[in-house]
Design a protein around this motif. Structure first.
Motif, PDB file in Angstrom:
ATOM      1  N   PRO A 182     -10.925  84.995  -1.813  1.00 27.87           N
ATOM      2  CA  PRO A 182     -10.663  86.213  -1.049  1.00 27.87           C
ATOM      3  C   PRO A 182     -11.577  86.343   0.176  1.00 27.87           C
ATOM      4  N   ARG A 183     -12.836  85.955   0.050  1.00 25.30           N
ATOM      5  CA  ARG A 183     -13.779  86.054   1.167  1.00 25.30           C
ATOM      6  C   ARG A 183     -13.374  85.099   2.296  1.00 25.30           C
ATOM      7  N   GLN A 184     -12.909  83.902   1.939  1.00 25.20           N
ATOM      8  CA  GLN A 184     -12.441  82.970   2.972  1.00 25.20           C
ATOM      9  C   GLN A 184     -11.237  83.544   3.717  1.00 25.20           C
ATOM     10  N   HIS A 185     -10.310  84.131   2.964  1.00 25.06           N
ATOM     11  CA  HIS A 185      -9.147  84.751   3.590  1.00 25.06           C
ATOM     12  C   HIS A 185      -9.589  85.873   4.527  1.00 25.06           C
ATOM     13  N   GLN A 186     -10.500  86.711   4.073  1.00 29.15           N
ATOM     14  CA  GLN A 186     -11.000  87.805   4.903  1.00 29.15           C
ATOM     15  C   GLN A 186     -11.645  87.275   6.177  1.00 29.15           C
ATOM     16  N   ALA A 187     -12.387  86.169   6.059  1.00 28.42           N
ATOM     17  CA  ALA A 187     -13.053  85.585   7.222  1.00 28.42           C
ATOM     18  C   ALA A 187     -12.033  85.053   8.222  1.00 28.42           C
ATOM     19  N   LEU A 188     -11.020  84.350   7.739  1.00 30.22           N
ATOM     20  CA  LEU A 188      -9.987  83.830   8.640  1.00 30.22           C
ATOM     21  C   LEU A 188      -9.294  84.975   9.370  1.00 30.22           C
ATOM     22  N   LEU A 189      -8.969  86.028   8.628  1.00 33.78           N
ATOM     23  CA  LEU A 189      -8.308  87.183   9.229  1.00 33.78           C
ATOM     24  C   LEU A 189      -9.225  87.876  10.242  1.00 33.78           C
ATOM     25  N   ALA A 190     -10.505  87.983   9.924  1.00 33.22           N
ATOM     26  CA  ALA A 190     -11.458  88.609  10.847  1.00 33.22           C
ATOM     27  C   ALA A 190     -11.572  87.813  12.145  1.00 33.22           C
ATOM     28  N   ILE A 191     -11.550  86.494  12.052  1.00 31.27           N
ATOM     29  CA  ILE A 191     -11.640  85.652  13.250  1.00 31.27           C
ATOM     30  C   ILE A 191     -10.356  85.761  14.061  1.00 31.27           C
ATOM     31  N   LYS A 192      -9.232  85.616  13.403  1.00 33.49           N
ATOM     32  CA  LYS A 192      -7.938  85.656  14.108  1.00 33.49           C
ATOM     33  C   LYS A 192      -7.643  87.045  14.672  1.00 33.49           C
ATOM     34  N   GLY A 193      -8.004  88.074  13.941  1.00 31.42           N
ATOM     35  CA  GLY A 193      -7.682  89.435  14.343  1.00 31.42           C
ATOM     36  C   GLY A 193      -8.816  90.162  15.038  1.00 31.42           C
ATOM     37  N   PHE A 194      -9.790  89.425  15.558  1.00 30.61           N
ATOM     38  CA  PHE A 194     -10.941  90.065  16.198  1.00 30.61           C
ATOM     39  C   PHE A 194     -10.477  90.939  17.359  1.00 30.61           C
ATOM     40  N   PRO A 195     -10.993  92.168  17.460  1.00 28.53           N
ATOM     41  CA  PRO A 195     -10.573  93.074  18.528  1.00 28.53           C
ATOM     42  C   PRO A 195     -10.714  92.433  19.909  1.00 28.53           C
ATOM     43  N   GLY A 196      -9.667  92.559  20.690  1.00 24.26           N
ATOM     44  CA  GLY A 196      -9.661  91.979  22.026  1.00 24.26           C
ATOM     45  C   GLY A 196      -9.291  90.513  22.049  1.00 24.26           C
ATOM     46  N   GLY A 197      -9.214  89.887  20.879  1.00 22.35           N
ATOM     47  CA  GLY A 197      -8.833  88.483  20.802  1.00 22.35           C
ATOM     48  C   GLY A 197      -9.854  87.529  21.383  1.00 22.35           C
ATOM     49  N   GLY A 198     -11.046  88.023  21.638  1.00 28.51           N
ATOM     50  CA  GLY A 198     -12.073  87.182  22.250  1.00 28.51           C
ATOM     51  C   GLY A 198     -12.741  86.250  21.262  1.00 28.51           C
ATOM     52  N   PRO A 199     -13.691  85.475  21.777  1.00 27.82           N
ATOM     53  CA  PRO A 199     -14.407  84.547  20.896  1.00 27.82           C
ATOM     54  C   PRO A 199     -15.237  85.306  19.864  1.00 27.82           C
ATOM     55  N   VAL A 200     -15.385  84.696  18.712  1.00 32.67           N
ATOM     56  CA  VAL A 200     -16.082  85.322  17.589  1.00 32.67           C
ATOM     57  C   VAL A 200     -17.332  84.508  17.266  1.00 32.67           C
TER      58      VAL A 200
END
Length: 142
Positions: A44-62
């Motif tokens: 679940p934590r890996q999924h959350q991390a992938l989603l956080a990276i892909k869905g980062f506000p503004g779509g900018g680099p994370v």
């Protein structure tokens, strides 16, 4: 000397029931998410991390710091998580061209594919529970 007693907020039985139902729906959704992530071979934590990276506000680099903030974990825990994601072929690290001290995270094509499948399933589940959530979020009389 006794301190004045703080007055208890007035909460109706219906409010307690709404809060209870809301927490129940959140827990059900999180359980659903966990099962889906594990079915895709992720924690679940890996999924959350992938989603956080892909869905980062503004779509900018994370950065790792950004990821730690989005997941509400400590920086060193985010580093360990990114290490595991890298070993699994899900995330790459790139040096920021403007600031060599910064490491930018990017999903691999495999991670993008996996996340797209999981996200479609999650959006379907959200659509299913949306009427229940809307009903709970409308507070009658105030």
């Amino acid at each position: 000397m006794t301190l004045p007693r703080k007055t208890r907020p007035t909460i109706s039985q219906a409010d307690y029931q709404r809060l209870s139902e809301f927490r129940y729906l959140i827990r059900r959704f999180l359980e659903f998410s966990q099962v889906q992530a594990e079915g895709a071979g992720l924690t679940p934590r890996q999924h959350q991390a992938l989603l956080a990276i892909k869905g980062f506000p503004g779509g900018g680099p994370v950065t790792i710091g950004d990821l730690a903030e989005r997941l509400r974990i400590r920086h060193h825990s985010a580093v360990e998580l990114v290490n595991r994601l890298g070993e699994a072929g899900l995330v790459t690290r790139d040096q920021d061209k403007d600031d060599q001290r910064r490491v930018l995270l990017r999903l691999t094509e495999h991670a993008d594919d996996c996340l797209a499948e999981l996200s479609a399933t999650h959006l379907d589940e959200l659509s299913r529970i949306e009427p229940m959530l809307k009903r709970l979020l409308v507070r009658d009389g105030g």
